[in-house]
Write an enzyme that holds these catalytic residues in place. Structure first.
Site, mmCIF file in Angstrom:
data_model
loop_
_atom_site.group_PDB
_atom_site.id
_atom_site.type_symbol
_atom_site.label_atom_id
_atom_site.label_comp_id
_atom_site.label_asym_id
_atom_site.label_seq_id
_atom_site.Cartn_x
_atom_site.Cartn_y
_atom_site.Cartn_z
ATOM 1 N N LYS A 54 5.403 -2.291 0.669
ATOM 2 C CA LYS A 54 4.187 -2.792 1.563
ATOM 3 C C LYS A 54 4.668 -4.058 2.426
ATOM 4 O O LYS A 54 4.308 -4.112 3.489
ATOM 5 C CB LYS A 54 2.781 -2.938 0.829
ATOM 6 C CG LYS A 54 2.259 -1.729 0.347
ATOM 7 C CD LYS A 54 1.341 -2.083 -0.961
ATOM 8 C CE LYS A 54 0.810 -0.591 -1.357
ATOM 9 N NZ LYS A 54 -0.284 -0.985 -2.477
ATOM 10 N N GLN A 98 -3.191 -5.021 -5.958
ATOM 11 C CA GLN A 98 -2.422 -4.054 -6.438
ATOM 12 C C GLN A 98 -2.950 -3.576 -7.787
ATOM 13 O O GLN A 98 -3.238 -4.190 -8.806
ATOM 14 C CB GLN A 98 -0.941 -4.281 -6.492
ATOM 15 C CG GLN A 98 -0.063 -2.948 -6.933
ATOM 16 C CD GLN A 98 -0.041 -1.895 -5.904
ATOM 17 O OE1 GLN A 98 -0.328 -2.106 -4.667
ATOM 18 N NE2 GLN A 98 -0.094 -0.646 -6.389
ATOM 19 N N ASP A 121 -7.797 -1.663 1.068
ATOM 20 C CA ASP A 121 -7.839 -0.205 0.408
ATOM 21 C C ASP A 121 -9.123 0.544 0.274
ATOM 22 O O ASP A 121 -8.900 1.917 0.129
ATOM 23 C CB ASP A 121 -7.821 -0.631 -0.983
ATOM 24 C CG ASP A 121 -6.176 -0.800 -1.562
ATOM 25 O OD1 ASP A 121 -5.632 0.111 -1.322
ATOM 26 O OD2 ASP A 121 -5.911 -1.819 -2.492
#
Ligand code: GUN
Length: 287
Positions: A54, A98, A121
């Protein structure tokens, strides 16, 4: 009919190129840059690789990324305080925590604490609710990547029988909603589904998001189907998807490989969501 192998890496590169162009233009016009905060708690090997990828993508497209790598034993309140300060920080437009988090941390509390406008997200209940209502601007990256792969490959979705194997909040459920909004007829199967192949064998588009290596075999797939493999499993040989690629590809019209299929698209969609969150703040400044 020869199988077409969908090149997710190439499609993701083209999308990242477009995002980089747009970010460059915005910077030239406004002097402003997009910022993404990525939080990793602990040292899960798969998560460490994802976070590294990322960060690399941010560098490629010109997003400022700040990484917060916290020890495994970090207390929930410490994480909540960090998110709170990132929520307030005007230079941060996207916040990604995460998953999975260590067991002593309640993931839902953490997700709920992220400002929905910075939830790149698409996991916050507000963004999930907007997805249900088909008014979302931040949508979970992997399902969005799957849909974009189909669109870029010019594979029609409307009226198709789509079977999704897997019902996670991250992939299966949001993917089902995206397909429904595109007028597909959607079936969600899962670990308790009886006679699974009765369903998978009817799919025009089969999405495998089960988390079991090479689980989908050729006899579970209709001839000429499109097969999208969301699985990322690790064995001694490297990465392996949820689909037995070698045998299944003989029956499909289109199939995604692992690696190089959905994986790079998830990251490209994270860049896209960060761009969207950034542009939303620029539009707010104008009003
Ligand atoms: N873990 C596995 N997939 C994802 C994802 O898309 N986002 C986050 N934050 N964690 C994940």
């Amino acid at each position: 009919m020869p199988t077409n192998i969908i090149n997710g890496k190439e499609i993701a590169s083209a999308i990242k190129f477009e995002i980089a162009e747009e970010l460059r233009k915005i910077k030239n016009n406004t002097g402003k840059e997009a910022g993404l905060a990525v939080i990793l708690v602990g040292n899960d090997p798969a998560s460490t690789v994802y976070v590294r990828n990322k960060k690399k993508a941010c560098q490629e497209v010109g997003i400022r990324s700040s990484e917060y790598h916290l020890p495994k034993e970090t207390q929930q309140d410490t994480l909540l305080n960090l998110i709170n300060s990132l929520n307030q920080n005007p230079e941060i437009h996207g916040i990604l925590v995460q998953l999975p988090l260590p067991n002593h941390i309640q993931s839902d509390k953490i997700i709920n604490s992220i400002n929905p406008d910075k939830d790149v997200d698409g996991f916050h209940p507000i963004n999930v609710g907007k997805l249900v209502a088909n008014t979302a601007s931040l949508i979970s990256c992997t399902p969005l990547g799957v849909m974009t792969l189909l669109d870029k490959s010019e594979i029609p979705v409307e009226g198709k029988k789509v079977v999704i194997v897997g019902r996670s909040n991250i992939v299966g459920k949001p993917a089902a909603l995206l397909f429904l909004h595109r007028n597909a007829t959607v079936t969600i199967c899962h670990s308790k589904t009886k006679n699974l192949s009765d369903y998978t064998n009817k799919a025009d588009i089969l999405v495998a998001a089960i988390g079991k290596p090479a689980f989908i075999k050729a006899d579970m797939v209709k001839k000429g189907a499109v097969v999208i493999d969301v699985g990322i499993n690790r064995d001694e040989a490297g990465l392996i998807g949820d689909v037995d690629f070698t045998e299944v590809k003989e029956r499909t019209s289109y199939i995604t490989p692992v690696p190089g299929g959905v994986g790079p698209m998830t990251i490209a969609m994270l860049m896209k969501n960060t761009l969207i969150a950034f542009k939303n703040t620029l539009n707010k400044d104008l009003n």
